[in-house]
Design a protein around this motif. Sequence first.
Motif, mmCIF file in Angstrom:
data_model
loop_
_atom_site.group_PDB
_atom_site.id
_atom_site.type_symbol
_atom_site.label_atom_id
_atom_site.label_comp_id
_atom_site.label_asym_id
_atom_site.label_seq_id
_atom_site.Cartn_x
_atom_site.Cartn_y
_atom_site.Cartn_z
ATOM 1 N N LEU C 26 -7.596 -41.518 -13.950
ATOM 2 C CA LEU C 26 -8.573 -42.099 -13.034
ATOM 3 C C LEU C 26 -9.788 -42.434 -13.679
ATOM 4 O O LEU C 26 -10.458 -43.485 -13.352
ATOM 5 N N ALA C 27 -10.390 -41.731 -14.490
ATOM 6 C CA ALA C 27 -11.680 -41.924 -15.156
ATOM 7 C C ALA C 27 -11.531 -43.390 -15.919
ATOM 8 O O ALA C 27 -12.702 -44.103 -15.915
ATOM 9 N N ASP C 28 -10.505 -43.526 -16.418
ATOM 10 C CA ASP C 28 -10.261 -44.709 -17.384
ATOM 11 C C ASP C 28 -10.129 -46.097 -16.477
ATOM 12 O O ASP C 28 -10.622 -47.108 -16.561
ATOM 13 N N PHE C 29 -9.542 -45.727 -15.228
ATOM 14 C CA PHE C 29 -9.178 -46.777 -14.299
ATOM 15 C C PHE C 29 -10.548 -47.298 -13.823
ATOM 16 O O PHE C 29 -10.974 -48.484 -13.515
ATOM 17 N N ILE C 30 -11.556 -46.264 -13.342
ATOM 18 C CA ILE C 30 -12.814 -46.592 -12.846
ATOM 19 C C ILE C 30 -13.587 -47.399 -13.786
ATOM 20 O O ILE C 30 -14.079 -48.576 -13.482
ATOM 21 N N LEU C 34 -12.274 -51.450 -13.347
ATOM 22 C CA LEU C 34 -13.290 -51.742 -12.475
ATOM 23 C C LEU C 34 -14.724 -51.825 -12.929
ATOM 24 O O LEU C 34 -15.590 -52.349 -12.108
ATOM 25 N N ASP C 35 -14.740 -51.631 -14.291
ATOM 26 C CA ASP C 35 -16.145 -51.833 -14.875
ATOM 27 C C ASP C 35 -17.268 -51.021 -14.315
ATOM 28 O O ASP C 35 -18.342 -51.313 -14.223
ATOM 29 N N LEU C 36 -16.800 -49.854 -13.722
ATOM 30 C CA LEU C 36 -17.920 -48.984 -13.145
ATOM 31 C C LEU C 36 -18.105 -47.865 -14.281
ATOM 32 O O LEU C 36 -17.452 -46.899 -14.180
ATOM 33 N N THR C 37 -19.036 -48.203 -15.216
ATOM 34 C CA THR C 37 -19.201 -47.320 -16.169
ATOM 35 C C THR C 37 -20.158 -45.998 -16.142
ATOM 36 O O THR C 37 -20.412 -45.290 -16.895
ATOM 37 N N GLY C 38 -20.479 -46.041 -14.686
ATOM 38 C CA GLY C 38 -21.427 -44.980 -14.267
ATOM 39 C C GLY C 38 -20.768 -43.480 -14.457
ATOM 40 O O GLY C 38 -21.185 -42.502 -14.979
ATOM 41 N N THR C 39 -19.524 -43.519 -14.287
ATOM 42 C CA THR C 39 -18.452 -42.285 -14.422
ATOM 43 C C THR C 39 -18.102 -42.139 -15.846
ATOM 44 O O THR C 39 -17.695 -43.013 -16.511
ATOM 45 N N LEU C 64 -8.865 -35.268 -14.917
ATOM 46 C CA LEU C 64 -7.837 -34.665 -14.637
ATOM 47 C C LEU C 64 -7.017 -35.183 -13.486
ATOM 48 O O LEU C 64 -6.053 -34.467 -12.749
ATOM 49 N N THR C 65 -7.317 -36.519 -12.897
ATOM 50 C CA THR C 65 -6.575 -37.120 -11.885
ATOM 51 C C THR C 65 -6.044 -38.204 -12.493
ATOM 52 O O THR C 65 -6.550 -39.320 -13.435
ATOM 53 N N LEU C 66 -4.797 -38.599 -12.184
ATOM 54 C CA LEU C 66 -4.110 -39.879 -12.534
ATOM 55 C C LEU C 66 -4.631 -40.976 -11.541
ATOM 56 O O LEU C 66 -4.893 -40.669 -10.330
ATOM 57 N N ALA C 67 -4.778 -42.069 -11.976
ATOM 58 C CA ALA C 67 -5.137 -43.196 -11.153
ATOM 59 C C ALA C 67 -3.949 -43.462 -10.097
ATOM 60 O O ALA C 67 -4.328 -43.584 -8.906
ATOM 61 N N VAL C 68 -2.755 -43.211 -10.470
ATOM 62 C CA VAL C 68 -1.774 -43.357 -9.375
ATOM 63 C C VAL C 68 -1.905 -42.356 -8.307
ATOM 64 O O VAL C 68 -1.561 -42.542 -7.162
#
Lengths: 794, 278, 159
Positions: C26-30, C34-39, C64-68
Amino acid sequence: MSLPNDVELTRPQYVGATVTRREDPRLLSGEGNYVADIKRHGMLHIAFRRSDQAHALIHKIDIGEVLSLPGVIGVYTGKDIAEIAKPYKATSRMKNYQATYIPPLAIDKVRYVGEAVVAVVAESRYIAEDALGLIEVEYRPLPVLVDPEKALEPEAPKLHEQLGSNVLAEREFARGEVAEVFVNAPVTVGGRFHFTRTTPVTLETRAAVAEYDKGAKSLTLHSTTQIPGIVRDKLSEIFDLPGPRVRVIAPDVGGGFGGKTSLYSEEIVASAISRALGKPIKWVSDRMEDLMTTGHAFDEVVYADIAVTKDGEIVGLKADVIGDVGAYSIYPWTATIEPVQVVSFMPGPYRIENYAARVRAVATNKTLTGAYRGVGRPISVFVMDRLLDMAARKIGMDPAEIRRRNLVNDDEFPYKAASGLVWDKSAFQSCLREARDKIGYEELRREQNLARAEGRWVGVGIASYAELTGVGSRIAVAPGMPINTGTETCNVAIDSTGAVTASFGIASQGQGMETTLAQVVAQELGVKLEDVEIILGDTAAVSHSTGTYASRGAVFGGGAGTLAAQAVREKIIRVAGHLLEAAEEDIEVGDGNVWVKGTDSKMTIRDLARALYSNMGSVPKEMRDEIDNLEATKVYDPFFGTTTAATHMCLVEVDPETYNAKIKKYIVVEDCGKVINPMIANGQAHGGVAQGIGVALMEEVIHDDTGQVLTASLVDYVVPSAVEVPSMDVMHVEAELPGTIGGFRGLGEGGTIGAPACIANAISDALSPLGVEIMELPATPERLFRLIEAAKSL
Amino acid sequence: MKPALFDYIRVTTVDDAIRALGSCNDAKVIAGGQSLVPMLNFRMVDTPLFVDINGIDDLRGITETSNGGLRIGALTRHFELEVSPLIQERYPLLHEAMKYVAHLAIRNRGTIGGSISHADPAAELPALAVLLDAMIVARGPRGERQIAAVDFFEAPLTTSLEADEIVTAVELPPLPENSGWGFEEFAQRHGDFAVVGVAALVGKYGARISVFGAHNTPLRAREAEKAFGSGDTNAAAEALQSEVDPSDDLHGSADYRRHLAGVLCKRALNNAMSGYAL
Amino acid sequence: MKGKIEIRVTVNGEEHHASVEPRLLLADFIRENLDLTGTHVGCEHGICGACTVLMNGDSVRACLTLAVQADGAEVETVESLGDSENLGSLQRAFREHHALQCGFCTPGMLMTATDMLRKYPLETEDEIRVGLSGNICRCTGYQHIVDAISAARDERNKK
């Protein structure tokens, strides 16, 4: 318009004021720009196959079907990189020093676990990691050296065949009659101290984005580095590109603490591959890589003894330091950076006439050690202040009192320490005195006695130290190193829009330098704080800079910024004299305006800039020819640098059953000269102490006998959380200001220098009824368990 | 540190989950993922298919059972256990223990079924399951079965669950009436896995003691319980120290863990006794 | 097969549709999709807390969360709290108390603090410190972060 008569009184004094940070809005909202955030069209990612052997010959690298994996672009070995990038090493003129070449990717041989062997380029980091698993590297193991005391033996196997031995550096210091005083000394104490290996753990891991522009034949490297100037200079050599065609930029950087003050292989490999492919290349370290490859810290064994009189006067000190510096001599600091500082600073702020020391920096099959917050001094203070407590216990003297008797007094400055360092006047004695008062020392001792009577293990710790900060050209940060660490540059420019920019080569990794340097420049120039743009960490900004390390940012940046701002202010006054038709000595500058003292004749600096640059005719040609522009570049060299001193005190309670040490009180009293921004200064002390607590109680890089790193995750390399760090009191003693410009002293590292010794002394004090002395850090519950069990069985 | 490729299927019924697990060798269940995903990121596990059970609503919730105990659905998050009034009222030591489980963000995701199935010998929930005589409810292609917690944990990260079975619930019998309790855990950094922890109940039946972090599984310390008799905490602690068989790791040697087991056992029993006396 | 999976995730109020590999964190998805690089990503094994975001209102580790697993969920990142022109109250408290230095841990601290402030009374400093113990900060020594959250708690309690 008229000005109030008291305008000079209301001119803002930014230096010394608590000002909220200008960095914060972007960093709080996710709008910062860290290297990992950078995206470029066509950007590729690299991942490294790293050695799982501590010492071995590379027999064969078989990349198998890797290149047929969709998304994989290329695979590079050490030999491939060597064709693009020249080899390099950290040289030094120091006697008895042996440099080692550092291959960006290992060639023929690996020397530590984690050393990069193969780089894979792919469309994503996920695919690059998939590819790593398909590569076969065959090694022929060699004998592994993990114990520096064995590695320094003449018959030990050598890490670097071409060198005479594994001892990369050796140095001796001596003053006075040490052997004699030890023979005659009424009281001596000593022993073997061990300060284990730690690692910086910046929250942001290291990262690099390299962009080679084939048309312009130029390389731009965004890096998490603390030393963009040093990296630029070396990349220029390695790639045979002129300086203007290598630009290194450190954007927002997520903590440095010294770990990012070295040139790293990954920066070179990313640049080399970008040059080879003509594509932007990104590498972001994962945490496992970070723990295994970012320059490790400390790691010394010190045999030390002190001789004192029955009155507690130190008469002699001797030390033999063995530094485990890992596999190579780190660039640019060399293998001397850490262990040599241990012996240089061992006498500390104390009056010691007779001192003899030897230091050896020994190569082993481990990650390179480099600079980490405090560099050497946490060890020297740990050893020296432990020795003082041991001596005090032996002669039945209070630990605060033995320090009072030995700290250099105000009337003895400048004081030449036994190792040759010179302390300028700093509040050695008053830091101790104020710390005693502030923590309520006598009352604390009473509480301790009551607690002891209840069977509780409570101890009071003290550590006093001195460090050289803002060290100028008189002393190289690492001895004999061919890099000028003694100057920094600032350019202050008011452009044709009237805007002020102050550009520095130094970089910020969280110290708030955009704010503090703006405070200094705005005040010196006479403009509003918010009207000063600060540029940091960009090699295009100034012609020479080495960066941010060694508690030098405030001294060098503040000094160079002051000089440049003053020079521009002079130019403003010249132009204003003409435009306002007044004598220059009657011109005042403040708050973005210039005016004629005592009159209502006034203009903004913005209008003045427009008049000079754009309204031809308003300033005569002769004057324009003379001043050129509203710009000045100045270099500051503090020459000797200045002394920062502090006393730390703490109260620690050890659980008599679990042996967990809990810090109940912590206080820092420091003399860091003129404080630019008290809020930021306090934050530096808090963070430094927190890292010192980690070093004292929990952090340790552990290798097994085969050189494997057992602490390759944050589960096993334990850094303190908010629960293990106590609230602390920080007090700044602004005694007599030093001779640096602005009266600034450096303060970034101090917290980490004092805390390990202070806590070790407190634990030893708590356990003194058992006769346990802390000789090795971290003092984990496991270590205390073993010490206490051993003491109980005596 | 990115996971290797795998397939993924999300199911909404237990039957679908079991079918999916049976469809592929080495398929694994993913629930909260708080222990599993780190292993994926380190590429320590190589699993071709993950069956995501987060969408199975039947596995949620805490309900009362006819015998006065509780049935806790496998997907119940740690945070739900932490704030459940039913748990707080009936198993106050379980409520207390949740404070030691990692951190809020982990507790928001981690599930009781996941913790029990993962079977970390240093984790709180397996040890409490053993202490509380919990029954682990599992379902597979051969139907549902209940496994006593003491028989469930076989070795580190190893349980008696079959590869095609999933834990659906944990059933807790009521606490013996008028029990005092104690829960003690030691870790140098807050929220880390325990170096050692001890949970205890004391009542007219004597003591129940379980220990974690000091053995290759969570251990129901029968010898220590016997030694406690009608209130000898020292004897219980001593017995516990010979009953456990800890191993060395970076966070503590076997000797230190054995030492801690004794210390924490005494503390837990003393707390339990003071609760019982009330 | 190792196919991609269609997901629909609402992030900071905006719905996103994407086709992703199940292994994508999920971190990489964000950050990447999504280009939300604050995370920020600080450890990828759940210890440092820098990647903490809210999922359906609860703080979770995005590493520790999958984007799916976020399919159908509402995710809030640090960008939802306010931008640099208009900081939210918690962000302002952090600024006023100098609760950040390098800023790398800060997004995770802010999202954790947001959840803590909703779920716990945070009456004592100790309680705040325990609440923060899953977020590592290497710069501040935590003291100013504790101060900022104490101030945010007082603000909350006034309401």
